[in-house]
Scaffold this active site. Structure first.
Site, short mmCIF file in Angstrom:
data_model
loop_
_atom_site.label_atom_id
_atom_site.label_comp_id
_atom_site.label_asym_id
_atom_site.label_seq_id
_atom_site.Cartn_x
_atom_site.Cartn_y
_atom_site.Cartn_z
N SER A 263 17.84 4.17 -22.46
CA SER A 263 17.31 5.37 -23.35
C SER A 263 15.60 5.43 -22.86
CB SER A 263 17.34 4.89 -24.76
OG SER A 263 16.49 3.90 -25.14
N LYS A 264 14.97 6.21 -23.28
CA LYS A 264 13.62 6.41 -23.04
C LYS A 264 12.84 5.24 -23.72
CE LYS A 264 11.85 9.82 -26.47
NZ LYS A 264 10.90 10.92 -26.71
N ARG A 265 13.37 4.83 -24.93
CA ARG A 265 12.47 3.65 -25.48
C ARG A 265 12.52 2.42 -24.68
NH1 ARG A 265 9.40 5.49 -28.70
NH2 ARG A 265 10.32 7.08 -30.13
#
Length: 509
Positions: A263-265
């Site tokens: 995820s971009k997280r």
RNA sequence: GGCCCGUUCGUCUAAGGGUUAGGACACCACCCUUUCACGGUGGUGAUACGAGUUCGAAUCUCGUACGGGCUACCA
């Protein structure tokens, strides 16, 4: 005669494109190229509530940067348009109605409150997420449970409704995945997915089947997260267009982050890019860094993506796009998910920077240099410098550190590395070196080095103890390519100037 | 919970019944280089577990465990 290969990438324009998305593009592109087929990009924007300004543009910018241009798309045109599903809205309803007519779908009038109520009512430890399926559909408000007249009345009164697929009981739905082989599902466990939403837009399930058919897609590739809904699509193909016309499916393994699906997280958390390019969320103004801006070159990015889940069976790891097209085969795509390793990703980029010619590196390096306040007036010098330092650059911004001093004398010198061991003998050595270099007719790396060493030995000094000071004089710090290469590129005047300037600094205070 | 997919060094992977289980990244050591890299040489390090089939299993089958995905009128 077999049909012409046609594949599609079908992104939803809801934000930046991440690694997995670009890899899906890549594999689609490679497959199409390999078989002389068409590569189509179709925008799946059937959810208006998730519309994000700029996301579609971003997708095409990424494709351009990567060199993976589609044959047909919103931007490229083609005979199967429109290539944006929102513009195809009118074409979906008839298929949904056809399904209803043939008994494979039904109208459902449940409100979202009623659905919520149902879920709350049937939720239990055994069944944490109750589904609208064959066990429950007869308890809901739909054309199966109310009379035909009432249904007709509701429809005529424009009552809000959706169309749901009527999943059959006790049927085994199977298909052959190009990567995984036979996969089967028990239809009794499937839920009655919404096909046409209350706003008249299709859901993904209907749209993907209808458009793949209308666009004559022969091979449909997507991420593994779609595998559980594949049986719905198989059923739809069977009901609508005939199973024999269905494209061949391949579900790519997921690209994992340190904790599951990337995820971009993960990017901000672990310090590596996840998106292809910088993405600024227009709502939150939150910036997510991209591979491009981080300093990856397209060749490196493509290469690392290609090898994340695929290999050609040999020990070769460095592939150009052309080589990938030649070597690619869907059968060799792995079935297991791959954890993304940023270190290896950087290695790929480093290999490509080393392999790249000055020409392809030049504009990027120049831009970076100028952004950091270095003016590049001499193009020929830039060429020489890039050639000299590229071996030690993993990411494009590394060029700034490695080459700024060629264009601009260092503003500060790392005197701490020199001063403690500085003495008169060294001072004298450099005075003599200046004299020697002034007179030399042979300004080249070898002569510079041999003269340097000769003077050192005449003065009973170890060259090693003099080379670091010399480097600091020219570069300002302990970095850069070979010191005599630097002097050579810098030229006589500039080299002597820098020695003189530094000598003043070293001898005082 | 249910369904689906998966499981070889820390990571990416090769080996489709018989190999000292190979390579790459990372890591360590040495060489080169008395900046740092590049390069070179070597090293540490893996078949999840249990049954079965077989003369022989990382490879085939089953079970277990573990990991992941899905479970919306999102894609």
């Amino acid at each position: 005669m077999s049909k012409k290969v046609r594949v599609r990438f079908a992104p939803s324009p809801t934000g930046g494109l991440h690694l997995g998305g670009v890899r899906t593009v890549l594999y689609n592109y490679l497959f199409a190229q390999k078989y002389g087929g068409d590569f189509i990009v179709r925008i799946e924007d059937t959810d208006q509530s998730r519309y994000v300004a700029g996301a579609e543009e971003y997708i095409f910018d990424t494709l351009k940067w990567c060199g993976l241009e589609p044959d047909e798309s919103v931007q490229h045109g083609g005979d199967f348009g429109p290539y944006r599903q929102s513009e195809r809205k009118d074409s979906y309803r008839q298929y949904a109605e056809q399904l209803v007519k043939e008994g494979n779908a039904y109208y459902a009038f449940d409100t979202s409150e009623e659905l919520e109520k149902m879920r709350a009512e049937y939720k239990s430890e055994q069944n944490p997420s109750p589904q609208y399926d064959q066990t429950l559909r007869m308890k809901m408000k739909n054309s199966l449970t109310i009379s035909a007249e009432e249904t007709k009345k509701l429809l005529e009164a424009n009552a809000e409704h959706v169309i749901r697929i009527k999943v059959p009981e006790n049927e085994t739905v199977a298909f052959t995945d190009m990567i995984r082989g036979e996969v089967h599902f028990d239809s009794s466990l499937l839920d009655d997915k919404v096909l046409l939403k209350a706003d008249g837009m299709p859901t993904y399930h209907l749209a993907v089947v209808v458009d793949d058919c209308l666009m004559q897609i022969t091979h449909a590739f997507r991420g593994e997260e779609w595998l559980p809904s594949a049986p719905v699509h198989i059923l739809l193909w069977k009901y609508l267009f005939g199973i024999e016309n269905m494209p061949q499916w391949a579900h790519f393994p997921l690209i994992l982050g340190p904790n599951g699906k990337l995820s971009k997280r993960d990017g901000s958390k672990y310090g590596f890019p996840v998106f292809s390019m910088n993405w600024m969320d227009p709502k939150t103004n939150e910036l997510t860094e991209g591979f491009k801006e981080k300093g990856f070159i397209p060749e490196g990015f493509i290469n690392l993506l290609a090898l994340l889940g695929w290999n050609d069976g040999t020990e070769k790891e460095i592939f150009s796009l052309e080589e990938l097209i030649e070597a690619f085969s869907m059968e060799r795509v792995h079935s297991a998910g791959a954890k993304f390793d940023y270190e290896k990703a950087k290695w790929f980029n480093h290999e490509w920077i080393k392999k790249s010619g000055v020409g392809s590196l030049k504009s990027g390096v120049k831009k970076l240099l100028e952004q950091s306040g270095v003016t590049v007036a001499d193009e020929a010098l830039l060429d020489k410098v890039i050639e000299l330092v590229k071996d030690r650059c993993t990411l494009l911004p590394d060029f700034v550190q490695q080459s700024s001093f060629f264009f601009k004398a260092p503003e500060t010198l790392d005197t701490d590395s020199v001063k403690p061991k500085w003495n008169d003998a060294k001072q004298l050595f450099f005075v003599e070196l200046i004299r020697n270099y002034e007179l030399t007719q042979q300004w080249n790396t070898a002569t510079l080095e041999s003269n340097f060493k000769e003077i050192a030995s005449v003065n009973s000094l170890k060259p090693g103890e003099l080379m670091l000071p010399f480097r600091i004089m020219l570069v300002g710090g302990k970095f850069g390519p070979g010191v005599f290469d630097i002097a050579n590129v810098l030229g006589k005047g500039e080299t002597i100037n820098r020695i003189k300037t530094a000598l003043d600094i070293f001898s005082t205070h």
